[in-house]
Scaffold this active site. Structure first.
Site, PDB file in Angstrom:
ATOM      1  N   ASN A  17     -28.287 -35.862  56.651  1.00 15.52           N
ATOM      2  CA  ASN A  17     -28.958 -37.122  56.306  1.00 15.52           C
ATOM      3  C   ASN A  17     -28.256 -37.777  55.115  1.00 15.52           C
ATOM      4  O   ASN A  17     -28.881 -38.413  54.279  1.00 15.52           O
ATOM      5  CB  ASN A  17     -30.454 -36.894  56.026  1.00 15.52           C
ATOM      6  CG  ASN A  17     -30.664 -35.736  55.058  1.00 15.52           C
ATOM      7  OD1 ASN A  17     -29.750 -35.328  54.362  1.00 15.52           O
ATOM      8  ND2 ASN A  17     -31.873 -35.215  55.013  1.00 15.52           N
TER       9      ASN A  17
ATOM     10  N   GLY B 201     -36.365 -21.722  44.675  1.00 15.34           N
ATOM     11  CA  GLY B 201     -35.747 -22.945  45.178  1.00 15.34           C
ATOM     12  C   GLY B 201     -34.319 -23.215  44.745  1.00 15.34           C
ATOM     13  O   GLY B 201     -33.995 -24.329  44.333  1.00 15.34           O
TER      14      GLY B 201
ATOM     15  N   ASP C 152     -27.392 -30.734  54.584  1.00 12.00           N
ATOM     16  CA  ASP C 152     -25.948 -30.852  54.369  1.00 12.00           C
ATOM     17  C   ASP C 152     -25.598 -30.598  52.897  1.00 12.00           C
ATOM     18  O   ASP C 152     -24.602 -29.958  52.584  1.00 12.00           O
ATOM     19  CB  ASP C 152     -25.433 -32.233  54.834  1.00 12.00           C
ATOM     20  CG  ASP C 152     -26.291 -33.411  54.376  1.00 12.00           C
ATOM     21  OD1 ASP C 152     -27.314 -33.182  53.695  1.00 12.00           O
ATOM     22  OD2 ASP C 152     -25.942 -34.567  54.699  1.00 12.00           O
TER      23      ASP C 152
ATOM     24  N   GLU D 207     -34.289 -34.940  46.946  1.00 11.98           N
ATOM     25  CA  GLU D 207     -34.105 -35.477  45.591  1.00 11.98           C
ATOM     26  C   GLU D 207     -34.333 -36.988  45.574  1.00 11.98           C
ATOM     27  O   GLU D 207     -34.910 -37.523  44.643  1.00 11.98           O
ATOM     28  CB  GLU D 207     -32.698 -35.142  45.077  1.00 11.98           C
ATOM     29  CG  GLU D 207     -32.386 -33.660  45.033  1.00 11.98           C
ATOM     30  CD  GLU D 207     -33.237 -32.864  44.052  1.00 11.98           C
ATOM     31  OE1 GLU D 207     -34.429 -32.661  44.357  1.00 11.98           O
ATOM     32  OE2 GLU D 207     -32.734 -32.435  43.020  1.00 11.98           O
TER      33      GLU D 207
ATOM     34  N   GLY E 275     -26.840 -36.641  52.351  1.00 13.73           N
ATOM     35  CA  GLY E 275     -27.100 -36.299  50.949  1.00 13.73           C
ATOM     36  C   GLY E 275     -28.412 -35.604  50.702  1.00 13.73           C
ATOM     37  O   GLY E 275     -29.004 -35.004  51.598  1.00 13.73           O
TER      38      GLY E 275
ATOM     39  N   HIS F 104     -10.099  -7.100  29.793  1.00 13.89           N
ATOM     40  CA  HIS F 104     -10.341  -8.258  30.652  1.00 13.89           C
ATOM     41  C   HIS F 104     -11.819  -8.259  31.084  1.00 13.89           C
ATOM     42  O   HIS F 104     -12.461  -7.212  31.123  1.00 13.89           O
ATOM     43  CB  HIS F 104      -9.411  -8.251  31.868  1.00 13.89           C
ATOM     44  CG  HIS F 104      -9.549  -7.048  32.756  1.00 13.89           C
ATOM     45  ND1 HIS F 104      -9.131  -5.795  32.358  1.00 13.89           N
ATOM     46  CD2 HIS F 104     -10.043  -6.890  34.000  1.00 13.89           C
ATOM     47  CE1 HIS F 104      -9.378  -4.941  33.338  1.00 13.89           C
ATOM     48  NE2 HIS F 104      -9.926  -5.572  34.342  1.00 13.89           N
ATOM     49  N   HIS F 105     -12.313  -9.417  31.376  1.00 18.69           N
ATOM     50  CA  HIS F 105     -13.725  -9.657  31.740  1.00 18.69           C
ATOM     51  C   HIS F 105     -14.695  -9.547  30.556  1.00 18.69           C
ATOM     52  O   HIS F 105     -15.903  -9.649  30.747  1.00 18.69           O
ATOM     53  CB  HIS F 105     -14.235  -8.716  32.847  1.00 18.69           C
ATOM     54  CG  HIS F 105     -13.451  -8.768  34.124  1.00 18.69           C
ATOM     55  ND1 HIS F 105     -12.654  -9.834  34.470  1.00 18.69           N
ATOM     56  CD2 HIS F 105     -13.347  -7.867  35.148  1.00 18.69           C
ATOM     57  CE1 HIS F 105     -12.088  -9.589  35.640  1.00 18.69           C
ATOM     58  NE2 HIS F 105     -12.478  -8.406  36.078  1.00 18.69           N
TER      59      HIS F 105
ATOM     60  N   ASP G 255     -11.724  -4.225  39.721  1.00 19.33           N
ATOM     61  CA  ASP G 255     -11.155  -2.915  39.341  1.00 19.33           C
ATOM     62  C   ASP G 255     -12.207  -1.966  38.777  1.00 19.33           C
ATOM     63  O   ASP G 255     -12.091  -0.758  38.900  1.00 19.33           O
ATOM     64  CB  ASP G 255      -9.963  -3.069  38.390  1.00 19.33           C
ATOM     65  CG  ASP G 255     -10.278  -3.903  37.165  1.00 19.33           C
ATOM     66  OD1 ASP G 255     -11.335  -4.559  37.147  1.00 19.33           O
ATOM     67  OD2 ASP G 255      -9.461  -3.903  36.222  1.00 19.33           O
TER      68      ASP G 255
ATOM     69  N   GLU H 224     -19.981 -13.505  44.523  1.00 22.65           N
ATOM     70  CA  GLU H 224     -21.086 -12.605  44.160  1.00 22.65           C
ATOM     71  C   GLU H 224     -22.453 -13.273  44.265  1.00 22.65           C
ATOM     72  O   GLU H 224     -23.454 -12.610  44.532  1.00 22.65           O
ATOM     73  CB  GLU H 224     -20.888 -12.056  42.743  1.00 22.65           C
ATOM     74  CG  GLU H 224     -19.739 -11.064  42.614  1.00 22.65           C
ATOM     75  CD  GLU H 224     -18.386 -11.729  42.400  1.00 22.65           C
ATOM     76  OE1 GLU H 224     -18.298 -12.972  42.481  1.00 22.65           O
ATOM     77  OE2 GLU H 224     -17.414 -11.003  42.143  1.00 22.65           O
TER      78      GLU H 224
END
Ligand code: TPP
Length: 586
Positions: A493, A436, A466, A499, A495, A137-138, A49, A72
């Site tokens: 792969n 990153g 993925d 990592e 996952g 609000h917000h 709004d 966003e």
């Protein structure tokens, strides 16, 4: 600061000079007119709004299109991608007070970190509400209305908090000038009641200046002499190393001229990939410190002198800080300073220094030409099994690339794997190697494809994992909605491969939920299944068949390819970086 002040004064004088009439326009129209001058054709964001009165002006604008995104964060990533590919322009994201802007802030921070010019516009409560601070609000419910701006101050280089119309135009121009000259994000708040306030259009007659502050001629001439002396000592055995800021600070042409006139061999850091055409006859490949292919590494590190242009020495961009080049052999050109060995010359920027340097260095052309630069290529290896390994996949997709393709790679195995792949002339490589933030690449692809459409570039090709795609996958629907036709490779792969190689190879936290990837396009936008096509490739033969298929290569519709890979297999450069990371931490 003094130079900026003088430039600002000059701008004001020019405006007065041109002030023969005094047309009035709304604050919103003023902003859009400036964006039009900056060649912006898409604005990303989510309505709320507090910003919808401004969105009305965007929707009614004849040449700027509103690209509503699913959230966003993705809008900010898309604006970042748009700015990177468009060049000589900026990315724009519009959010609503608090809830919207905080979601976008990670994307804006990425643009700050990677030096991408993005304007973040936030629609905020009316000027009366901002003064009286009711429990709106917000808000956080504690009457603190400036908390969001304070957050933005850390990830933008300039802010304009509009509170009245009197200074609106000056303020808008100030932050936009900062944005385009420094290639970094800026922040603008528009109170609801100011959107339709009328202001003078006079200033619009003079376009915003993109020129960086001028170099002090005496210091510049001294720096040029110093560099020439070093090049003489180096007996023209000079290697040019081009990096991210050569792209961000609009130096492609100047670097090309340098190579034509000197014929010095040139290499690129990962963040500078495609700053110079990878088909250039003097281009030797990517330099990443110890992670570099050994033959390339030697040629760079054995040169008598390195002329580095626009370096951004982050961990992954430098092979975990493993440049084996002493400062005594290095000249570094930056946007706002120059380093000649150990001496720093603040205020001597490369945009105006480099053309002068090129002129003086051209006398070395003949000698430099004799230094051979083996053309960098990457062959598809012969492997005995049919599994799609990283060692096979990247050189193979390299053969699929064409001139003017936009190639986007996500943090993870994609970013490392694609580095070794030579890209065709005029292709554009986009990645977020310093910041990153996973998920960036998918939403970035939306902006990149729109910018590619504006510039009549070729295909937009995304490589993502993925795991990363699960963060921002919704934006596929926005691509379909706007009839964009990227090719999306999802490396399945099971996952978070990168990592696993950094920590917790078999930890459950590096696993992810399995998705039916080939159903995504029809779920997210193409419900009738006519505007998209999805594939799964499990073997080298399936991959080859697809990549050789003309219909696939020229589909003109959005396509997704799920590439089944081994859970633990990883690209050479990632393995090397992971080993170095482990060593550094030990
Ligand atoms: N959250 C964000 C926003 N950014 C991050 N970089 C991380 C978490 C940490 N992180 C870096 S890479 C990565 C994670 C979780 C996994 C990427 O996995 P995937 O996209 O599947 O790529 P792969 O390495 O398997 O190709």
């Amino acid at each position: 600061a003094e130079v900026n002040r003088l430039q600002h004064e000059l701008q004001t004088l020019k405006v007065q000079y041109h002030a023969e009439d005094d047309e009035l326009i709304t604050v919103s129209e003023y902003i859009l007119k400036r964006l039009e001058q900056l060649n912006v054709k898409s604005i990303f964001g989510v309505p709320g709004d507090f910003n919808m009165p401004f969105l009305d002006y965007i929707e009614d604008h004849p040449t700027i299109e509103w690209i509503g995104t699913c959230n966003e964060l993705n809008a900010a990533y898309a604006a970042d991608g748009y700015a990177r590919v468009k060049e000589h322009s900026i990315g724009v994201v519009v959010t609503t007070f608090g809830v919207g802007e905080l979601s976008a802030i990670n994307g804006v921070a990425g643009a700050f970190s990677e030096m991408v010019p993005v304007l973040h516009i936030v629609g905020v409560p009316s000027t009366t509400q901002l003064k009286n601070k009711p429990m709106l609000h917000h808000t956080l419910g504690n009457g603190k209305f400036d908390v969001y701006t304070k957050a933005a101050e850390n990830v933008t280089i300039a802010q304009a908090i509009l509170m009245n119309k009197a200074q609106a135009a000056v303020e808008i121009d100030r932050i936009l000038t900062e944005c385009i000259t420094n290639a970094r994000p800026v922040y603008l708040t528009i109170p609801m009641d100011l959107t339709s306030e009328k202001i003078s259009a006079k200033r619009l007659k003079v376009e915003l200046s993109r020129a960086p502050p001028p170099n002090d001629p005496n210091v510049e001439s001294y720096v040029l002499d110093e560099i020439m002396e070093l090049v003489d000592d180096a007996k023209q055995d000079v290697v040019v190393l081009v990096d991210a800021c050569a792209i961000r600070h609009d130096l492609r042409q100047e670097v090309d001229d340098l190579l034509v006139k000197t014929r010095f061999p040139v290499y690129a850091a990962p963040m500078g990939k495609t700053a110079v055409s990878e088909e250039h006859e003097r281009y030797g490949g990517i330099y990443i410190g110890s992670v570099t292919d050994p033959s390339i590494k030697e040629r760079v590190e054995n040169a008598n002198l390195i002329l580095s242009i626009g370096a951004l020495k982050s961990d992954f961009n430098t092979g975990m800080f493993t440049y084996h080049i002493p400062a005594t052999h290095t000249i570094e050109l930056h946007s706002d300073h120059t380093l000649v060995r150990h001496a720093k010359f603040p205020g001597i920027g490369m945009k105006s220094l480099l053309p002068k340097l090129t002129e003086r260095l051209s006398k070395y052309q003949e000698g430099a030409s004799r230094i051979p630069v083996p053309h960098y290529k990457l062959d598809v290896p012969k492997e005995s099994d049919d599994k799609i390994s990283h060692a096979y996949f990247w050189p193979r997709v390299g053969k699929f690339f064409r001139k003017q393709d936009i190639i986007v790679a996500e943090t993870g195995t994609s970013n490392f794997g694609v580095l070794d792949v030579p890209m065709p002339d005029k292709s554009v490589f986009v990645s977020q190697i310093l910041y990153g933030s996973i998920g960036w690449a998918t939403a970035c692809t939306l902006g990149a494809a729109l910018a590619g459409r504006d510039k009549c570039l070729g295909r937009t090709i995304l490589f993502t994992g993925d795991g990363s795609m699960q963060l921002t996958v919704q934006e596929i629907s926005t691509m379909t909605r706007h009839k964009l036709t990227p090719i999306i490779f999802v490396l399945n792969n099971k996952g978070y491969n990168i990592e696993r190689h950094l920590h917790g190879l078999d930890r459950k936290y590096n696993d992810i939920a399995d998705w039916k990837w080939t159903s995504l396009l029809t779920t997210l936008g193409d419900m009738e299944g006519k505007m998209s096509k999805s594939y799964m490739v499990r073997s080298k033969s399936e991959l080859n068949k697809l990549l050789d298929d003309d219909e696939f290569a020229n589909a003109g519709k959005i396509q997704l390819v799920e590439v089944i890979m081994d859970k633990y297999d990883t690209p050479r450069a990632l393995q090397a970086a992971a080993d170095l990371t482990a060593k550094m931490a030990a």
